[in-house]
Write a protein that holds these residues in place. Structure first.
Motif, PDB file in Angstrom:
ATOM      1  N   UNK A  23     -15.892  -2.436   3.539  1.00 51.37           N
ATOM      2  CA  UNK A  23     -14.446  -2.355   3.354  1.00 51.37           C
ATOM      3  C   UNK A  23     -13.791  -1.708   4.574  1.00 51.37           C
ATOM      4  N   UNK A  24     -12.753  -2.368   5.096  1.00 53.42           N
ATOM      5  CA  UNK A  24     -11.949  -1.759   6.150  1.00 53.42           C
ATOM      6  C   UNK A  24     -10.486  -1.787   5.723  1.00 53.42           C
ATOM      7  N   UNK A  25      -9.728  -0.829   6.240  1.00 56.22           N
ATOM      8  CA  UNK A  25      -8.300  -0.750   5.936  1.00 56.22           C
ATOM      9  C   UNK A  25      -7.519  -0.790   7.243  1.00 56.22           C
ATOM     10  N   UNK A  26      -6.355  -1.426   7.188  1.00 56.92           N
ATOM     11  CA  UNK A  26      -5.493  -1.453   8.367  1.00 56.92           C
ATOM     12  C   UNK A  26      -4.525  -0.287   8.263  1.00 56.92           C
ATOM     13  N   UNK A  32      -1.890   0.749  14.367  1.00 59.51           N
ATOM     14  CA  UNK A  32      -2.276  -0.163  13.285  1.00 59.51           C
ATOM     15  C   UNK A  32      -3.649  -0.819  13.434  1.00 59.51           C
ATOM     16  N   UNK A  33      -4.643  -0.096  13.923  1.00 58.67           N
ATOM     17  CA  UNK A  33      -5.994  -0.667  13.961  1.00 58.67           C
ATOM     18  C   UNK A  33      -6.645  -0.608  12.581  1.00 58.67           C
ATOM     19  N   UNK A  34      -7.838  -1.144  12.484  1.00 59.53           N
ATOM     20  CA  UNK A  34      -8.619  -1.135  11.246  1.00 59.53           C
ATOM     21  C   UNK A  34      -9.625   0.015  11.310  1.00 59.53           C
ATOM     22  N   UNK A  35      -9.880   0.624  10.156  1.00 60.54           N
ATOM     23  CA  UNK A  35     -10.755   1.794  10.078  1.00 60.54           C
ATOM     24  C   UNK A  35     -11.368   1.843   8.681  1.00 60.54           C
ATOM     25  N   UNK A  36     -12.188   2.818   8.438  1.00 58.82           N
ATOM     26  CA  UNK A  36     -12.716   3.040   7.090  1.00 58.82           C
ATOM     27  C   UNK A  36     -11.684   3.845   6.308  1.00 58.82           C
ATOM     28  N   UNK A 106      -2.993  -2.762   4.432  1.00 56.86           N
ATOM     29  CA  UNK A 106      -3.829  -3.648   3.623  1.00 56.86           C
ATOM     30  C   UNK A 106      -5.283  -3.323   3.851  1.00 56.86           C
ATOM     31  N   UNK A 107      -6.145  -4.071   3.187  1.00 56.22           N
ATOM     32  CA  UNK A 107      -7.583  -3.846   3.285  1.00 56.22           C
ATOM     33  C   UNK A 107      -8.308  -5.168   3.109  1.00 56.22           C
ATOM     34  N   UNK A 108      -9.556  -5.221   3.563  1.00 54.82           N
ATOM     35  CA  UNK A 108     -10.343  -6.437   3.416  1.00 54.82           C
ATOM     36  C   UNK A 108     -11.829  -6.109   3.484  1.00 54.82           C
ATOM     37  N   UNK A 109     -12.635  -7.029   2.967  1.00 53.50           N
ATOM     38  CA  UNK A 109     -14.092  -6.939   3.071  1.00 53.50           C
ATOM     39  C   UNK A 109     -14.531  -7.729   4.297  1.00 53.50           C
TER      40      UNK A 109
END
Length: 158
Positions: A23-26, A32-36, A106-109
């Motif tokens: 799972x990562x979250x923006x 606005x990078x993606x992270x845990x 938001x978030x994504x797998x």
């Protein structure tokens, strides 16, 4: 002469794994990078409770903490930072949130191979996911205890 207290900031970071997906979250800040899922531990809150809360707030995913990857303590002349990096798993099939709010955009797998398609906050995300995917040592979550909890021999309850 009494010593001044050392300001300490405490953070919980969460590696959430579902099979070969992570799972990562923006983030809504830091460009606005993606992270845990991650955040500061609130007053009166345990590290594990913060991990569960932050994951729900940022990703919309209810989780159960299953282990601790690492505990970090970074002292400096201005204070100290402590980070507990947890491993967790979703408790149900709730999809990641897609509507932006104050917590995240938001978030994504993703799989390890798919991480290259995202602007990450740093190399740490890839390092953490690779560590977990490759069987890195995960410590039991109860390695962190509140002061005053009785000491018990392995396999025995008090």
């Amino acid at each position: 002469m009494p010593r001044a207290p050392i300001p300490t900031w405490c953070f919980a970071l969460v590696v959430v794994r579902r099979g070969d997906h992570f799972l990562i979250v923006q983030e809504s800040k830091y460009g606005q990078p993606w992270y845990v899922p991650a955040g500061r531990v609130e007053q009166g809150e345990s590290f594990a409770s913060a991990a569960v809360r932050e994951t729900l707030e940022e990703a919309g995913i209810p989780v159960r903490v299953t282990g601790i990857i690492r505990v970090e303590h970074s002292p400096s002349p201005a204070g100290a930072r402590m980070r507990v990096i947890f491993l967790a798993e979703p408790t149900d099939d709730t999809p990641p949130k897609t509507e932006p709010d104050d917590e995240s955009l938001g978030a994504t797998w993703v799989t390890l191979d798919e991480l290259a398609n995202y602007t990450l906050r740093g190399d740490e995300v890839t390092e953490l996911f690779s560590f977990v995917a490759n069987g890195g040592i995960i410590h039991p979550p109860d390695i962190i205890q509140a002061e005053g909890v009785p000491y018990c021999a392995a396999g025995r309850s008090s």
